[in-house]
Design an enzyme around this catalytic site. Structure first.
Site, mmCIF file in Angstrom:
data_model
loop_
_atom_site.group_PDB
_atom_site.id
_atom_site.type_symbol
_atom_site.label_atom_id
_atom_site.label_comp_id
_atom_site.label_asym_id
_atom_site.label_seq_id
_atom_site.Cartn_x
_atom_site.Cartn_y
_atom_site.Cartn_z
ATOM 1 C CG ASP A 30 -2.058 0.987 1.094
ATOM 2 O OD1 ASP A 30 -3.213 0.554 0.961
ATOM 3 O OD2 ASP A 30 -1.792 2.221 1.096
ATOM 4 N N GLY A 93 -15.331 3.457 3.722
ATOM 5 C CA GLY A 93 -14.067 4.105 3.386
ATOM 6 C C GLY A 93 -13.483 3.659 2.061
ATOM 7 C CD GLN A 94 -14.856 -0.148 -2.708
ATOM 8 O OE1 GLN A 94 -15.964 -0.465 -2.278
ATOM 9 N NE2 GLN A 94 -14.304 -0.745 -3.757
ATOM 10 C CG HIS A 100 -8.736 -2.687 -2.581
ATOM 11 N ND1 HIS A 100 -9.640 -1.971 -3.321
ATOM 12 C CD2 HIS A 100 -8.595 -2.013 -1.417
ATOM 13 C CE1 HIS A 100 -10.021 -0.897 -2.640
ATOM 14 N NE2 HIS A 100 -9.397 -0.905 -1.478
ATOM 15 C CG HIS A 102 -6.864 -2.616 2.990
ATOM 16 N ND1 HIS A 102 -6.119 -1.478 2.804
ATOM 17 C CD2 HIS A 102 -8.087 -2.355 2.453
ATOM 18 C CE1 HIS A 102 -6.861 -0.554 2.189
ATOM 19 N NE2 HIS A 102 -8.057 -1.064 1.964
HETATM 20 P P1 5GP Z 1 -9.710 1.706 0.181
HETATM 21 O O1 5GP Z 1 -9.764 3.017 0.922
HETATM 22 O O2 5GP Z 1 -10.407 1.801 -1.167
HETATM 23 O O3 5GP Z 1 -10.158 0.530 0.978
HETATM 24 O O4 5GP Z 1 -8.177 1.430 -0.073
HETATM 25 C C1 5GP Z 1 -7.456 1.967 -1.135
HETATM 26 C C2 5GP Z 1 -6.004 1.834 -0.763
HETATM 27 O O5 5GP Z 1 -5.237 2.028 -1.927
HETATM 28 C C3 5GP Z 1 -5.532 2.860 0.266
HETATM 29 O O6 5GP Z 1 -5.020 2.197 1.412
HETATM 30 C C4 5GP Z 1 -4.468 3.653 -0.477
HETATM 31 O O7 5GP Z 1 -3.376 4.022 0.336
HETATM 32 C C5 5GP Z 1 -4.063 2.710 -1.584
HETATM 33 N N1 5GP Z 1 -3.623 3.376 -2.789
HETATM 34 C C6 5GP Z 1 -4.233 4.417 -3.413
HETATM 35 N N2 5GP Z 1 -3.559 4.765 -4.514
HETATM 36 C C7 5GP Z 1 -2.491 3.919 -4.593
HETATM 37 C C8 5GP Z 1 -1.406 3.782 -5.524
HETATM 38 O O8 5GP Z 1 -1.283 4.503 -6.521
HETATM 39 N N3 5GP Z 1 -0.498 2.807 -5.264
HETATM 40 C C9 5GP Z 1 -0.599 1.990 -4.187
HETATM 41 N N4 5GP Z 1 0.358 1.067 -4.023
HETATM 42 N N5 5GP Z 1 -1.600 2.086 -3.296
HETATM 43 C C10 5GP Z 1 -2.535 3.037 -3.501
#
Ligand code: 5GP
Ligand code: ZN
Length: 114
Positions: A30, A93-94, A100, A102
């Site tokens: 991440d 929080g998506q 994906h 985590h």
């Molecule tokens: P969500 O908030 O949708 O559950 O998680 C998205 C995750 O993607 C976040 O933890 C964020 O830090 C990660 N993320 C967003 N943009 C990028 C990117 O360009 N590269 C990587 N490696 N992670 C990303």
């Protein structure tokens, strides 16, 4: 999907620190880690949320959890404990609408989550 951030990572159009890859899934660090170990594991198929998963996804879905376990063991957090999180839609929080999971570990985690 051409305008999806994670599809671009799969296609290597955006760089990422890849920790595992095969024909079904990709795992990468991440960019904004919330724990000493924090990687994301995604299917190569573009699926927006867990709500979009159907029976035809069972192969990659089962495989993905096996790969998550393997990486958690390699990173040395399996015995201490780790957490697998999937955020679905905005209240969770998506922020990226390519499903994906985590995988977080390496520190104590509170419950309930924030
Ligand atoms: P969500 O908030 O949708 O559950 O998680 C998205 C995750 O993607 C976040 O933890 C964020 O830090 C990660 N993320 C967003 N943009 C990028 C990117 O360009 N590269 C990587 N490696 N992670 C990303
Ligand atoms: Zn995508």
């Amino acid at each position: 999907m051409s305008d999806c951030l994670f599809c671009k990572i799969i296609d290597k159009k955006i760089p990422a620190k890849i920790v595992y890859e095969d024909d079904m899934v990709l795992a990468f660090e991440d960019i904004n880690p919330q724990a000493p170990v924090h990687f994301l594991i995604i299917p190569k198929k573009h699926v927006p949320t867990i709500l979009d998963v159907s029976d035809e996804d069972k192969n990659w879905l089962g495989h993905l959890f096996g790969v998550a376990n393997k990486i958690a063991k390699e990173k040395g957090v399996s015995e201490r404990g780790f957490r697998i999180v999937n955020n679905c839609n905005h209240e969770s929080g998506q922020t990226v609408y390519h499903i994906h999971f985590h995988v977080l570990g390496g520190r104590h985690m509170a419950w309930p989550p924030g």
